[in-house]
Design an enzyme around this catalytic site. Structure first.
Site, PDB file in Angstrom:
ATOM      1  N   ALA A 144      12.009 -68.821  79.016  1.00 28.06           N
ATOM      2  CA  ALA A 144      13.058 -69.845  78.968  1.00 28.06           C
ATOM      3  C   ALA A 144      14.270 -69.285  78.220  1.00 28.06           C
ATOM      4  CB  ALA A 144      12.548 -71.106  78.276  1.00 28.06           C
ATOM      5  N   GLU A 145      15.468 -69.672  78.687  1.00 27.94           N
ATOM      6  CA  GLU A 145      16.710 -69.159  78.109  1.00 27.94           C
ATOM      7  C   GLU A 145      16.784 -69.340  76.600  1.00 27.94           C
ATOM      8  OE1 GLU A 145      16.356 -70.767  81.019  1.00 27.94           O
ATOM      9  OE2 GLU A 145      18.305 -71.077  81.943  1.00 27.94           O
ATOM     10  N   ASN A 146      16.200 -70.427  76.085  1.00 32.21           N
ATOM     11  CA  ASN A 146      16.288 -70.677  74.653  1.00 32.21           C
ATOM     12  C   ASN A 146      15.284 -69.848  73.856  1.00 32.21           C
ATOM     13  OD1 ASN A 146      14.252 -72.224  75.791  1.00 32.21           O
ATOM     14  ND2 ASN A 146      14.408 -73.851  74.270  1.00 32.21           N
TER      15      ASN A 146
END
Lengths: 244, 209
Positions: free
Chosen positions: B46-48
């Site tokens: 996930a990008e985060n």
């Protein structure tokens, strides 16, 4: 560590002196790491003509927590630099949007990885870099690109900030920070990119040395002000039902 | 019968190879975490900065500090790791992501797609899509074949501002699975009961059966 305490007693004290025209980085991705209490204090503090840097201006959901969009509504913002300047669902409208459409606030819409790398570059003393993100799109129109090893890249500049407002899980009196889970997101790079780093801390502030040096995500030399978040309802503690 | 969204997710996930690192966009692509991957080992990024996240947490077991890029309260099975946003996107730009699955407004036979800006909007919804589209080894798209008013989203060239040029490898809609080849959409699979003529009628680009 330092003899002067970094711990301040209130959110208002924590944001005191933030000047008009400052560039402010807001940590957080959705709920985790978002500095809701410091943002609320900045709404009271009233600094104007701010440039606000963050992943989003704040979503269309209710109940709202303090966000960049509220600073826009409060007339405090000249420009936002975000990876979302519209609502993910085309049928939704961000609170920010009417202000942007009327030209009352400026915006730069930036790919999220470019936003992160521009902050990282600022914190790393690197003035600019090339990235493949955005090549061939509207964002690249009229801008410098360069072919390196046969691939086209877009020039992007570092994004130094005057202030970072962050939320973390634990901090010690030396200013060393630990984030928990997905709360880390932009925190460490915004701290590196900013001259004044202000942090709201979920756990009581620990004595220096209580966080093992190997466990520190952001070293205390980068952090100037810490404020412990009191229990609700005296402070904002988002619940599972809220997302941003 | 056209595929349901979970069936689209299941069919598209069959294109994943064992060992792939997979990034999922907001919306329809999040259904892919519900797909049984069988013997294949798949790692979700996930990008985060959440690497190796697991299913959405059961009610009462959510962690207020742990969301994926779609703000879902996910879980961390053994082997998961957390990095900051710069490192997360460094993993993306340096080509560590085998596939990104993105929702989109339009897909084009010339392998462009457009998913960040609607007509007449001043702002945009880029998120991580431009970094992912430019750098993931494969770009898969999931969308409805037509808009609500019946206009095809499957075009020869995008009408909306593009997210990336020439990067798309697969498009799945409720009607079928497609590979954009440059000049046409090549049909790789068709939903049960759907004909090539149905697909041609719904597509505003050449279709290669």
């Amino acid at each position: 560590m330092g003899k002067r305490s970094k711990v301040v007693a209130s959110f208002d004290e924590a944001v005191a002196g933030i000047a008009d025209g400052s560039t402010i980085a807001f940590g957080g991705f959705a709920l985790p790491g978002s500095p809701f209490n410091l943002t609320a204090a900045l709404l009271r503090q009233g600094a104007k003509r701010l440039v606000c840097v963050g992943n989003t201006t704040g979503g269309p959901r209710k109940p709202r927590n303090p966000d960049i969009g509220m600073l826009v509504e409060n007339g405090q913002v000249a420009k936002v630099i975000c990876s979302f300047t519209a609502a993910p669902r085309a049928s939704d409208v961000l609170p920010f949007t009417p202000y942007y459409e009327r030209g009352e606030v400026d915006a730069e819409t930036v790919p999220q990885g470019t936003l992160a790398e521009r902050l990282r570059a600022a914190g790393a003393g690197v003035p600019a870099f090339y990235t493949p993100a955005g090549v061939g799109t509207q964002l690249a129109e009229g801008r410098e690109t360069r072919v390196i090893n046969g691939r086209e890249y877009l020039l992007e500049y570092a994004l130094p900030c005057d202030v970072a407002l962050l939320r973390c899980y634990q901090a010690d009196e030396a200013g060393n920070l630990r984030f928990r889970r997905a709360q880390r997101n932009f925190g460490p790079i915004m701290a590196m990119a900013s001259k004044l780093v202000i942090v709201e801390v979920e756990e009581p502030i620990l004595p220096a040395g209580a966080i093992d040096p190997d466990e520190v995500h952001t070293p205390g030399i980068l952090v100037q002000r810490l404020v412990h978040i009191p229990p609700a309802p005296d402070a904002i503690w988002p619940t599972l039902k809220e997302t941003r | 019968m056209p595929w349901s969204r979970p069936q689209m997710a299941e069919r598209l996930a069959r294109e994943f190879q064992d060992g792939w690192i997979v990034n999922l966009g907001v919306g329809m692509p999040t259904l892919i975490t519900d797909v049984d991957m069988g013997e294949k080992e798949i790692t979700f990024h996930a990008e985060n900065g959440v690497i190796g996240f697991g299913p959405v947490a059961a009610e009462g077991h959510e962690d207020i500090h742990l969301v994926d890029a779609s703000r879902r309260f996910v879980t961390l099975p053994p082997g998961a790791a957390i990095v900051d946003h710069a490192d997360s996107f460094a993993l993306i730009r340096s080509g560590r992501i085998d596939v990104t699955v993105l929702g989109t407004y339009e897909a084009a036979a010339n392998r462009d797609f457009a998913n960040w800006k609607v007509k007449g909007a001043k702002g945009g919804v880029i998120g991580g899509a431009m970094d992912l589209a430019a750098c993931a080894k494969n770009v898969f798209l999931m969308m409805e074949h037509r808009t609500r008013d019946g206009t095809s989203r499957m075009l020869a060239e995008c009408s909306l501002p593009v997210t990336a040029r020439g990067r798309v490898n697969r498009v799945i809609t409720e009607l079928g699975l497609f590979e954009p080849t440059g000049a046409a959409f090549k049909v790789l699979d068709v939903a049960p009961g759907v004909t090539i003529d149905d697909i041609r009628a719904a597509t505003a680009a050449p279709v290669e059966a």
